[in-house]
Structure formats: structure tokens, C-alpha cells
Design an enzyme around this catalytic site. Structure first.
Site, mmCIF file in Angstrom:
data_model
loop_
_atom_site.group_PDB
_atom_site.id
_atom_site.type_symbol
_atom_site.label_atom_id
_atom_site.label_comp_id
_atom_site.label_asym_id
_atom_site.label_seq_id
_atom_site.Cartn_x
_atom_site.Cartn_y
_atom_site.Cartn_z
ATOM 1 N N ASP A 1 28.439 47.739 51.239
ATOM 2 C CA ASP A 1 29.569 47.856 52.172
ATOM 3 C C ASP A 1 30.647 46.767 52.029
ATOM 4 O OD1 ASP A 1 27.880 49.852 53.011
ATOM 5 O OD2 ASP A 1 27.658 49.161 55.069
ATOM 6 N N LYS B 1 27.099 56.572 53.420
ATOM 7 C CA LYS B 1 26.118 56.683 54.511
ATOM 8 C C LYS B 1 26.848 56.609 55.840
ATOM 9 C CE LYS B 1 25.406 51.730 54.327
ATOM 10 N NZ LYS B 1 26.023 51.443 55.635
ATOM 11 N N CYS C 1 23.539 45.938 57.629
ATOM 12 C CA CYS C 1 23.270 46.871 56.529
ATOM 13 C C CYS C 1 22.482 46.254 55.376
ATOM 14 C CB CYS C 1 24.571 47.504 56.066
ATOM 15 S SG CYS C 1 25.215 48.652 57.336
HETATM 16 C C1 VGL Z 1 27.638 47.730 59.312
HETATM 17 C C2 VGL Z 1 27.825 47.737 61.591
HETATM 18 C C3 VGL Z 1 28.233 49.040 61.573
HETATM 19 C C4 VGL Z 1 27.299 46.971 58.068
HETATM 20 C C5 VGL Z 1 28.046 49.052 59.276
HETATM 21 O O1 VGL Z 1 27.772 47.338 56.985
HETATM 22 O O2 VGL Z 1 26.550 45.977 58.183
HETATM 23 N N1 VGL Z 1 27.509 47.095 60.465
HETATM 24 N N2 VGL Z 1 28.347 49.692 60.414
#
Ligand code: VGL
Ligand code: ZN
Length: 227
Positions: A38, A136, A181
Site C-alpha cells: 500500500d 484488496k 496492513c
Molecule cells: C490501511 C487503514 C485502512 C493500511 C488501509 O494500508 O494500513 N490502513 N486501510
């Protein structure tokens, strides 16, 4: 004669007689994947769910890509109105916790909406080295912190099958956010039997109500190497 051959007797032909098209079928030494979690604009300074210094890890991640047999990028990828957004709940503010059918869920500011600039990878992240990009969080009713399973802890994303069919056994994980994540992905990977290392210097955390220390503990307990 067949039996003598299997036990390591004389080879029937010198190696120069092995046709080259058979050599091409030799298993490549594909064992080590770099999983980049991410590294998207919304998790970097200026983004909707900015992680402090989230962009400071990008160059180090790019530099690691050359050492891996495979590079996988993950991308948080929510439809507008996703159930993990506080804005989807009448009485909730960002960073409050709510109860979902699958358990407790932190509610976030709207982020990583499919097709938005916030959902795009950081512009300096080297996408050319990625063999695979896995998205995702696209199911409106379930969040997905982990790159392997959605937050119901049973719906697979397909990443396990991808890695196994490529013969990958060792994973190095980096990215954002360490306590969400990266943590969930690393713990799931270790539970699935992968040899998992997290490079702490190439991750940054949100650190919400002790989430960072809880994540470090969860990863260590699962057998993840923190380096
Ligand atoms: C994430 C919160 C919500 C992450 C993704 O990538 O850690 N955290 N969505
Ligand atoms: Zn998200």
C-alpha cells in the site's frame, strides 16, 4: 540398467547432448518475493489517511526490488461508500471503532477510492519491476488489511495461490502502514507457512491507541522476523 542410473551410475550421455529446449524447462530459483504494501498517495503526506513520513521509504523500497526474485505490489482499493469509511456511518467519526459482522473495525477517513489519485501508487515507486499488483478492500461490506485474507479472516485474495504456484517460500515485507496492513499481511503469511521478514526501516506506522506495539507483538508471536 534403469535402476543403476537412478542410483547415480554412469550418465547415459555427456551433458553436451542435452537438447537446449530441455534445459529451458529447468526450475528457476524463484524463492524470494518482495511484498510492497500500500505505498499509495493517500497513505503519504498530503493524503487522506497520511502516515507520518510515509513517503520516506519509497527510495529504499525501489533499491530492494533488484534483490528479489519476484516483486508484488498491493493496492488498497475501496469502492466509494465503503463500510470501513466513517462517512458511511451516520453516528461515527474517523478513528472510532464499530462492530461489524466479522468483528471490531476501525472507521477511517475516505481513502484509496478506486480510480482516484489517492489510490494511485506514490509517483516515485518503481512500478516497472512489479510482476503482480494485487488489489484488496474492493468488497463494500468487508475491509481487507491483509494482502492474503479479508478482515473476515477467511475470504482469500488469491495472493497465496500466486506465490505458491511460483514456488515462492520467503517473503520480505515493506510499506504502509506497519501496524495495520503490513502487520495483518505478515501474520497471515507466517500462519500460511511462509518464511516472513518485515524490514522496519522500510515501513511507517499510523500508531492509533497502541496499535504499533500490539502489531509488533502480534508479528513476533506469529514468528515474523522484525529486522
Ligand atoms: C490501511 C487503514 C485502512 C493500511 C488501509 O494500508 O494500513 N490502513 N486501510
Ligand atoms: Zn483501506
Amino acid at each position: 540398467p534403469m535402476r543403476r542410473f537412478r542410483q547415480g551410475g554412469a550418465v547415459p550421455h555427456p551433458p553436451c547432448y542435452v537438447p537446449w529446449h530441455k534445459l529451458a524447462y529447468e526450475e528457476p530459483d524463484m524463492t524470494h518475493a518482495l511484498i510492497v504494501i500500500d505505498v499509495q498517495n493517500d497513505f503519504c503526506p498530503g493524503g487522506a489517511l497520511a502516515v507520518t513520513d510515509g513517503d520516506a521509504i519509497v527510495d529504499g523500497i525501489n533499491a530492494l526490488m533488484g534483490q528479489a526474485d519476484a516483486v508484488v505490489l498491493t493496492q488498497d482499493w475501496h469502492p466509494a461508500g465503503h463500510s470501513s469509511f466513517a462517512s458511511s456511518h451516520a453516528d461515527k467519526a474517523p478513528f472510532e471503532v464499530t462492530q461489524m459482522p466479522y468483528g471490531a473495525q476501525v472507521l477511517w477517513p475516505d481513502h484509496c477510492v478506486q480510480g482516484s489519485n489517492g489510490a494511485a501508487f506514490h509517483p516515485r515507486l518503481d512500478q516497472t519491476r512489479a510482476d503482480m499488483i494485487i488489489r484488496k478492500g474492493y468488497n463494500p461490506a468487508i475491509d481487507s488489511y491483509s494482502a492474503f485474507f479479508e478482515n473476515d479472516q477467511k475470504t482469500p485474495t488469491g495472493l497465496e495461490g500466486y506465490l505458491r504456484t511460483r514456488g515462492i517460500t520467503k517473503l520480505t515485507m515493506v510499506g504502509l502502514a506497519l501496524d495495520f496492513c503490513v502487520n495483518f499481511s505478515a501474520v497471515d503469511a507466517a500462519k500460511l507457512g511462509f518464511d516472513v521478514e518485515v524490514r522496519l526501516d522500510l515501513c511507517r506506522a499510523i500508531d492509533l491507541d497502541g496499535s504499533l506495539s500490539a502489531a509488533r507483538e502480534a508479528m513476533t508471536t506469529a514468528g515474523v522476523t522484525l529486522r
